[in-house]
Scaffold this motif. Structure first.
Motif, PDB file in Angstrom:
ATOM      1  N   SER A  79      37.463 -26.793  -4.825  1.00  0.00           N
ATOM      2  CA  SER A  79      36.973 -27.319  -6.105  1.00  0.00           C
ATOM      3  C   SER A  79      35.465 -27.531  -6.107  1.00  0.00           C
ATOM      4  N   VAL A  80      34.740 -26.586  -5.529  1.00  0.00           N
ATOM      5  CA  VAL A  80      33.276 -26.670  -5.532  1.00  0.00           C
ATOM      6  C   VAL A  80      32.766 -26.057  -6.835  1.00  0.00           C
ATOM      7  N   ALA A  81      32.125 -26.863  -7.650  1.00  0.00           N
ATOM      8  CA  ALA A  81      31.715 -26.379  -8.970  1.00  0.00           C
ATOM      9  C   ALA A  81      30.528 -27.191  -9.486  1.00  0.00           C
ATOM     10  N   VAL A  82      29.629 -26.518 -10.188  1.00  0.00           N
ATOM     11  CA  VAL A  82      28.478 -27.185 -10.808  1.00  0.00           C
ATOM     12  C   VAL A  82      28.380 -26.687 -12.248  1.00  0.00           C
ATOM     13  N   LEU A  83      28.171 -27.611 -13.172  1.00  0.00           N
ATOM     14  CA  LEU A  83      28.062 -27.228 -14.586  1.00  0.00           C
ATOM     15  C   LEU A  83      26.939 -26.203 -14.779  1.00  0.00           C
ATOM     16  N   ARG A  87      22.609 -25.872 -12.856  1.00  0.00           N
ATOM     17  CA  ARG A  87      22.607 -25.039 -11.650  1.00  0.00           C
ATOM     18  C   ARG A  87      21.200 -24.796 -11.101  1.00  0.00           C
ATOM     19  N   ARG A  88      21.177 -24.411  -9.857  1.00  0.00           N
ATOM     20  CA  ARG A  88      19.954 -24.045  -9.108  1.00  0.00           C
ATOM     21  C   ARG A  88      18.942 -25.170  -9.095  1.00  0.00           C
ATOM     22  N   ARG A  89      19.462 -26.384  -9.026  1.00  0.00           N
ATOM     23  CA  ARG A  89      18.579 -27.541  -8.889  1.00  0.00           C
ATOM     24  C   ARG A  89      19.042 -28.426  -7.732  1.00  0.00           C
ATOM     25  N   GLY A  90      19.847 -27.855  -6.857  1.00  0.00           N
ATOM     26  CA  GLY A  90      20.183 -28.583  -5.629  1.00  0.00           C
ATOM     27  C   GLY A  90      21.456 -29.410  -5.681  1.00  0.00           C
ATOM     28  N   VAL A  91      22.271 -29.279  -6.759  1.00  0.00           N
ATOM     29  CA  VAL A  91      23.493 -30.098  -6.837  1.00  0.00           C
ATOM     30  C   VAL A  91      24.478 -29.692  -5.738  1.00  0.00           C
ATOM     31  N   LEU A  92      24.740 -28.393  -5.612  1.00  0.00           N
ATOM     32  CA  LEU A  92      25.651 -27.950  -4.558  1.00  0.00           C
ATOM     33  C   LEU A  92      25.123 -28.379  -3.189  1.00  0.00           C
ATOM     34  N   SER A  93      23.826 -28.203  -2.971  1.00  0.00           N
ATOM     35  CA  SER A  93      23.256 -28.562  -1.658  1.00  0.00           C
ATOM     36  C   SER A  93      23.514 -30.032  -1.349  1.00  0.00           C
ATOM     37  N   ALA A  94      23.348 -30.898  -2.361  1.00  0.00           N
ATOM     38  CA  ALA A  94      23.565 -32.331  -2.139  1.00  0.00           C
ATOM     39  C   ALA A  94      25.046 -32.623  -1.874  1.00  0.00           C
ATOM     40  N   ALA A 115      35.234 -18.494  -0.304  1.00  0.00           N
ATOM     41  CA  ALA A 115      33.997 -18.448  -1.080  1.00  0.00           C
ATOM     42  C   ALA A 115      34.193 -17.577  -2.317  1.00  0.00           C
ATOM     43  N   SER A 116      33.762 -18.089  -3.478  1.00  0.00           N
ATOM     44  CA  SER A 116      33.843 -17.261  -4.678  1.00  0.00           C
ATOM     45  C   SER A 116      32.865 -16.087  -4.593  1.00  0.00           C
ATOM     46  N   GLU A 117      31.732 -16.335  -3.911  1.00  0.00           N
ATOM     47  CA  GLU A 117      30.746 -15.280  -3.683  1.00  0.00           C
ATOM     48  C   GLU A 117      30.266 -15.401  -2.246  1.00  0.00           C
ATOM     49  N   ALA A 118      30.126 -14.244  -1.575  1.00  0.00           N
ATOM     50  CA  ALA A 118      29.870 -14.279  -0.136  1.00  0.00           C
ATOM     51  C   ALA A 118      28.474 -14.795   0.210  1.00  0.00           C
ATOM     52  N   ILE A 120      26.970 -17.558  -0.737  1.00  0.00           N
ATOM     53  CA  ILE A 120      26.701 -18.979  -0.995  1.00  0.00           C
ATOM     54  C   ILE A 120      26.636 -19.831   0.275  1.00  0.00           C
ATOM     55  N   TYR A 121      27.601 -19.693   1.195  1.00  0.00           N
ATOM     56  CA  TYR A 121      27.854 -20.768   2.165  1.00  0.00           C
ATOM     57  C   TYR A 121      27.210 -20.598   3.550  1.00  0.00           C
ATOM     58  N   GLY A 122      26.675 -19.405   3.847  1.00  0.00           N
ATOM     59  CA  GLY A 122      26.026 -19.218   5.147  1.00  0.00           C
ATOM     60  C   GLY A 122      24.925 -20.241   5.369  1.00  0.00           C
TER      61      GLY A 122
HETATM   62  C1  LIG Z   1      27.888 -21.681  -6.714  1.00  0.00           C
HETATM   63  C2  LIG Z   1      27.417 -23.002  -7.379  1.00  0.00           C
HETATM   64  C3  LIG Z   1      28.362 -24.117  -6.933  1.00  0.00           C
HETATM   65  C4  LIG Z   1      25.991 -23.264  -6.890  1.00  0.00           C
HETATM   66  O1  LIG Z   1      25.597 -24.539  -7.354  1.00  0.00           O
HETATM   67  P1  LIG Z   1      24.019 -24.940  -7.526  1.00  0.00           P
HETATM   68  O2  LIG Z   1      23.975 -26.400  -7.743  1.00  0.00           O
HETATM   69  O3  LIG Z   1      23.417 -24.048  -8.500  1.00  0.00           O
HETATM   70  O4  LIG Z   1      23.475 -24.587  -6.059  1.00  0.00           O
HETATM   71  P2  LIG Z   1      22.105 -25.131  -5.433  1.00  0.00           P
HETATM   72  O5  LIG Z   1      21.096 -25.334  -6.518  1.00  0.00           O
HETATM   73  O6  LIG Z   1      22.355 -26.309  -4.554  1.00  0.00           O
HETATM   74  O7  LIG Z   1      21.690 -23.878  -4.561  1.00  0.00           O
HETATM   75  C5  LIG Z   1      21.587 -23.921  -3.170  1.00  0.00           C
HETATM   76  C6  LIG Z   1      21.192 -22.549  -2.682  1.00  0.00           C
HETATM   77  O8  LIG Z   1      22.283 -21.659  -2.875  1.00  0.00           O
HETATM   78  C7  LIG Z   1      21.840 -20.528  -3.626  1.00  0.00           C
HETATM   79  N1  LIG Z   1      22.975 -20.116  -4.457  1.00  0.00           N
HETATM   80  C8  LIG Z   1      23.599 -20.867  -5.381  1.00  0.00           C
HETATM   81  N2  LIG Z   1      24.587 -20.155  -5.946  1.00  0.00           N
HETATM   82  C9  LIG Z   1      24.583 -18.957  -5.371  1.00  0.00           C
HETATM   83  C10 LIG Z   1      25.366 -17.780  -5.529  1.00  0.00           C
HETATM   84  N3  LIG Z   1      26.352 -17.733  -6.435  1.00  0.00           N
HETATM   85  N4  LIG Z   1      25.097 -16.713  -4.757  1.00  0.00           N
HETATM   86  C11 LIG Z   1      24.096 -16.769  -3.852  1.00  0.00           C
HETATM   87  N5  LIG Z   1      23.314 -17.854  -3.647  1.00  0.00           N
HETATM   88  C12 LIG Z   1      23.561 -18.925  -4.416  1.00  0.00           C
HETATM   89  C13 LIG Z   1      20.664 -21.029  -4.424  1.00  0.00           C
HETATM   90  O9  LIG Z   1      19.839 -19.961  -4.820  1.00  0.00           O
HETATM   91  C14 LIG Z   1      19.998 -21.948  -3.431  1.00  0.00           C
HETATM   92  O10 LIG Z   1      19.274 -21.134  -2.487  1.00  0.00           O
HETATM   93  P3  LIG Z   1      18.019 -21.723  -1.656  1.00  0.00           P
HETATM   94  O11 LIG Z   1      18.595 -22.803  -0.756  1.00  0.00           O
HETATM   95  O12 LIG Z   1      17.544 -20.536  -0.919  1.00  0.00           O
HETATM   96  O13 LIG Z   1      17.103 -22.272  -2.683  1.00  0.00           O
HETATM   97  C15 LIG Z   1      27.425 -22.882  -8.924  1.00  0.00           C
HETATM   98  O14 LIG Z   1      26.586 -21.813  -9.285  1.00  0.00           O
HETATM   99  C16 LIG Z   1      28.793 -22.685  -9.524  1.00  0.00           C
HETATM  100  O15 LIG Z   1      29.470 -23.658  -9.871  1.00  0.00           O
HETATM  101  N6  LIG Z   1      29.235 -21.406  -9.646  1.00  0.00           N
HETATM  102  C17 LIG Z   1      30.538 -21.082 -10.260  1.00  0.00           C
HETATM  103  C18 LIG Z   1      31.729 -21.669  -9.490  1.00  0.00           C
HETATM  104  C19 LIG Z   1      31.709 -21.237  -8.061  1.00  0.00           C
HETATM  105  O16 LIG Z   1      31.535 -20.080  -7.739  1.00  0.00           O
HETATM  106  N7  LIG Z   1      31.921 -22.219  -7.148  1.00  0.00           N
HETATM  107  C20 LIG Z   1      32.000 -21.989  -5.725  1.00  0.00           C
HETATM  108  C21 LIG Z   1      33.430 -21.919  -5.369  1.00  0.00           C
HETATM  109  S1  LIG Z   1      33.681 -21.390  -3.703  1.00  0.00           S
END
Ligand SMILES: CC(C)(COP(=O)(O)OP(=O)(O)OC[C@H]1O[C@@H](n2cnc3c(N)ncnc32)[C@H](O)[C@@H]1OP(=O)(O)O)[C@@H](O)C(=O)NCCC(=O)NCCS
Length: 408
Positions: A79-83, A87-94, A115-118, A120-122
């Motif tokens: 359930s990892v999700a950001v509105l 996005r791209r303001r550090g919410v997921l990172s936090a 991972a929804s996209e490969a 993201i999580y590395g």
């Molecule tokens: C993926 C998601 C959670 C990222 O949230 P976010 O708050 O925008 O992420 P952050 O701002 O904290 O980004 C952290 C880093 O991840 C990168 N990143 C974020 N989403 C990414 C993606 N989809 N693909 C590649 N890199 C991504 C950012 O560019 C940033 O990179 P940096 O550290 O080099 O600056 C959000 O875009 C989302 O909800 N997507 C749709 C649902 C989803 O796919 N959830 C994940 C389920 S596994």
């Protein structure tokens, strides 16, 4: 934007679903949200809030997951999700930062996710630990090799999936400890995910169907699938079996379970999604090119506590070496660890390292499906003693290959 991360409250469940609904571009009806509540552990969910607005979520499920040697507790990140507006303001990172800190404080050594996209999580120290294959097999080209196993005591039974729950569970529980990545399923997981036959789950295809393979002592295999009915331009039946899940306890039951879908009349293909990379069907099919196989990454693994995680699994060969770990996200892991597989110990040391690697590479190799030697070839593992990468690679490799089989 300012936001804070804190535990989710029960009252925030509708908002939690609202974030997932937007973030995943979902179309499910809200009654499914209530069902999903039975699976998600709300007490383990985090909320990112901007003022009164819930803008991000992350959850963890308390899994018992098989790793090489047996089952251990693993946090299943979900359930990892950001509105989209935040996005791209550090919410997921936090959220990731807080979740990893929480897992470490609670003493949970390993986290896993899909991972929804490969991409993201590395960056958070997760490594790609398992892959899966998908097949599109023409039923007319699906003969087995000579010598494929057969057991005359076996028979097929058509079953209603919900009514067959106990039989399916018996087969699954018999195999769950065999393969790294498989995790024990709660009643809610069976009901809400595996046996979900809502209109949404059907997606315009047929109902969930089930074939059971059994003998007088009980079930030994099952297939869960839907049939997408269809015809060619000339009105010839051209349905497709969409195989969702297939497990069996032994080779003869496995072969017959596959035959039960490959021999389905009025269907020209079996489309099997998410199969393990060492699925025996690869060796059973007389014409393996007819697998029409494709490949995807599956489970990602994060070693939250390197010492405890490496001491928690079994090894395929002896190894005694010093590993230097680089972990910028969880600095408590960084430094030198002596792994002695004979003693089943992995402890801090000041000795000179035999090899150095980033923590995501160790996570990728943890379940035994990703050879460290290949990472050394890619320059991502650095050897300080010749042969150390091969030694650790051989010790960490495992059969069967890892596969979780059910998205969480
Ligand atoms: C993926 C998601 C959670 C990222 O949230 P976010 O708050 O925008 O992420 P952050 O701002 O904290 O980004 C952290 C880093 O991840 C990168 N990143 C974020 N989403 C990414 C993606 N989809 N693909 C590649 N890199 C991504 C950012 O560019 C940033 O990179 P940096 O550290 O080099 O600056 C959000 O875009 C989302 O909800 N997507 C749709 C649902 C989803 O796919 N959830 C994940 C389920 S596994």
């Amino acid at each position: 934007m300012t936001f804070t991360v804190r535990p989710l409250s029960d009252a925030e469940w509708p908002a939690f679903i609202g974030v997932a609904y937007e973030a995943f571009n979902s179309s499910y009806p809200l009654e499914l949200a209530d069902k999903w509540k039975e699976v998600v552990e709300i007490g383990r969910c985090l909320a990112a809030v901007d003022g009164d607005l819930l803008v991000g979520t992350a959850g963890a499920l308390s899994f018992t997951m098989t790793v090489p040697g047996g089952p251990i507790p693993v946090a299943g990140v979900t359930s990892v999700a950001v509105l989209p507006s935040h996005r791209r303001r550090g919410v997921l990172s936090a959220l990731m930062r807080r979740q990893l800190d929480d897992l470490h404080t609670k003493g949970e050594a390993v986290a896993a996710l899909y991972a929804s996209e490969a991409g993201i999580y590395g960056r958070f120290g997760y490594g790609r630990a398992a892959d899966n294959l998908f097949f599109r097999i023409p039923t007319r080209g699906s003969a087995f090799v000579p010598g494929a196993p057969a057991d005359p005591s076996l028979r097929l039974r058509v079953a209603q999936p919900l009514e067959a729950h106990a039989d399916l569970r018996r087969v699954f529980d018999a195999v769950v400890r065999d393969r790294p990545g498989l995790y024990a399923r709660s009643d809610a997981t069976w009901r809400v995910e595996v046996l979900n036959d809502s209109d949404h789950a059907r997606g315009g295809n047929g109902p969930l169907r089930c074939m059971i393979v059994e003998d007088d002592a009980g079930p030994r295999g099952y297939a869960l699938f839907r049939v997408r009915r269809g015809t060619t331009d000339h009105d010839v039946p051209d349905g497709e079996v969409q195989l969702f899940e297939l497990f069996a306890t032994d080779p003869a039951a496995y072969a017959l379970t596959w035959r039960s879908v490959l021999d389905r009349d009025l269907c020209s293909h079996v489309h099997a999604v998410s199969r393990p990379v060492d699925d025996p069907i690869v060796h059973l099919l007389a014409e393996p090119r007819n697998l029409n196989a494709g490949w995807l990454d599956e489970l990602w693994i994060r070693l939250v506590d390197v010492g405890r995680a490496l001491a928690s699994r079994t090894y395929a060969a002896p190894a005694d070496l010093v590993i230097e770990v680089d972990d910028r996200v969880c600095p408590w892991n960084s430094g030198r660890w002596r792994l002695d597989t004979e003693k089943g110990a992995c402890e801090r040391t000041d000795q000179a390292p035999d090899l150095s690697l980033p923590v995501d590479v160790l996570g990728a190799a943890y379940l035994g499906g990703r050879p460290l030697q290949a990472f050394a070839g890619a320059g991502l593992v650095r050897e300080h003693r010749k042969g150390a990468a091969r030694e650790l690679s051989t010790a960490m490799s495992w059969d069967p290959k890892p596969w979780a089989g059910l998205v969480f």
